[in-house]
Design an enzyme around this catalytic site. Structure first.
Site, PDB file in Angstrom:
ATOM      1  N   SER A  96      -4.469   7.358  31.003  1.00 44.34           N
ATOM      2  CA  SER A  96      -5.081   7.021  29.721  1.00 44.34           C
ATOM      3  C   SER A  96      -4.248   7.601  28.579  1.00 44.34           C
ATOM      4  O   SER A  96      -3.084   7.220  28.422  1.00 44.34           O
ATOM      5  CB  SER A  96      -6.536   7.514  29.716  1.00 44.34           C
ATOM      6  OG  SER A  96      -7.271   6.956  28.668  1.00 44.34           O
ATOM      7  N   ASP A 220     -11.818  -1.928  34.376  1.00 42.00           N
ATOM      8  CA  ASP A 220     -11.708  -0.990  33.259  1.00 42.00           C
ATOM      9  C   ASP A 220     -12.038  -1.700  31.943  1.00 42.00           C
ATOM     10  O   ASP A 220     -11.336  -2.634  31.537  1.00 42.00           O
ATOM     11  CB  ASP A 220     -10.285  -0.424  33.212  1.00 42.00           C
ATOM     12  CG  ASP A 220     -10.133   0.756  32.275  1.00 42.00           C
ATOM     13  OD1 ASP A 220     -11.001   0.975  31.420  1.00 42.00           O
ATOM     14  OD2 ASP A 220      -9.107   1.462  32.408  1.00 42.00           O
ATOM     15  N   HIS A 248     -12.476   2.709  34.387  1.00 43.69           N
ATOM     16  CA  HIS A 248     -11.478   3.549  33.728  1.00 43.69           C
ATOM     17  C   HIS A 248     -11.174   4.804  34.529  1.00 43.69           C
ATOM     18  O   HIS A 248     -10.049   5.309  34.492  1.00 43.69           O
ATOM     19  CB  HIS A 248     -11.973   3.920  32.327  1.00 43.69           C
ATOM     20  CG  HIS A 248     -10.934   4.550  31.472  1.00 43.69           C
ATOM     21  ND1 HIS A 248      -9.758   3.916  31.137  1.00 43.69           N
ATOM     22  CD2 HIS A 248     -10.864   5.784  30.881  1.00 43.69           C
ATOM     23  CE1 HIS A 248      -9.017   4.703  30.379  1.00 43.69           C
ATOM     24  NE2 HIS A 248      -9.664   5.845  30.216  1.00 43.69           N
TER      25      HIS A 248
END
Length: 295
Positions: A96, A220, A248
């Protein structure tokens, strides 16, 4: 808990030590180095690697370090730690926000990296990602206290796959985690939400010349898998793998599949070659029964 005084503050990090080839793990917004301990660190150590996992600047107690909270500063911290521990060239993995930090490192200090993995990475912020950033900033600025039960449900909807949410046992476990293991907060985390800005980094990523694996998570909603694939399509020779039935937090929902993809990529580096063999553009992965992931 080792730390190193670098770039004006004590950079706290985990380090498993040993003689294995080093892998540096870089986490996402508001997440600490400890999140890697559940699945990725044990798998990498079992495979013979030494694992180093720092806390990004912005994570308390380094909420407001010198130089502010920017991708450039985070990448400089990562570079300083790699050099301080005498690791280069080494493997780096980012999730991320951490994927963006790794991307910045590849752009600015590519000589420090032998292979890189970007999980749930993106080169630019889409409309929903921008809305999430604004909402997080507004919530922090309001000073409002969100009930733990509400926070847990919101995080489950944002970070997990519908497959997990339909599994009664898995969802109970995850709601407990989100309820009782509150993530880091404070002005540094608020700033982390905004470091991507409105910049499109894809043209710069197209100039990268470091072996790269991009991993997308099929369900996600925070950073769609297409954003990770977009990076792989732009970077010459990059590989792309998509993990099914996870959101995610795919590396925590489906850790066996994520770890297998990462270790397979690492194994492809030949000592006599700087780059891996011909890329696999899309490798969907779906294997049952790993982690907390669902039915």
């Amino acid at each position: 808990m080792p730390s190193a005084y670098l770039n004006g503050f004590d950079l706290v990090h985990d380090d498993t030590g040993g003689d294995g080839e080093p892998v540096v793990l870089v986490n996402g917004t508001g997440a600490t180095r400890t999140a890697w301990r559940a699945h990725q660190t044990p798998a990498l150590v079992a495979a013979g690697y030494r694992v180093i996992a720092p806390d990004n600047r912005g994570i308390p107690p380094n909420a407001l370090p010198p130089g502010g909270i920017t991708l450039e500063a985070m990448a400089a911290d990562l570079a300083a730690l790699i050099e301080h521990l005498d690791l280069p060239p080494c493997r780096v993995v980012g999730f991320s926000l951490g994927a963006s930090v790794v991307g910045e490192l590849l752009l600015t200090r590519p000589e420090l990296v032998s292979q890189a993995v970007m999980m749930a990475g993106r080169a630019r912020v889409d409309a929903f990602g921008g809305a999430v950033t604004r909402a997080a900033a507004d919530l922090y600025d309001s000073g409002a206290a969100v009930p733990a039960s509400h926070r847990a449900v919101f995080q489950a909807l944002c970070y997990l796959s519908p497959h997990t949410l339909r599994d009664p046992a898995a969802v109970r476990d995850w709601l407990d985690v989100f309820t009782y293991a509150e993530g880091a907060t404070g002005p540094g985390v608020r700033a982390q939400h905004e470091v991507m800005g409105d910049v499109d980094r894809l043209p710069r990523y197209a100039t990268l010349d470091v072996p790269l694996l991009c991993i997308g998570f099929a369900d996600d909603v925070m950073i769609p898998a297409a954003a990770s694939r977009e990076i792989a399509d732009a970077v010459p020779g990059a590989r792309y793998t998509e993990i099914e039935r996870c959101g995610h937090y795919g590396h925590l929902e489906r850790p066996a599949e994520v770890n297998a993809a990462m270790l397979d990529f690492f194994a492809r580096r030949r000592p006599e070659a700087a780059h891996p063999a011909a890329p696999d553009r899309a490798v969907p992965v779906s294997a049952p029964g790993s982690g907390r992931g669902g039915a």
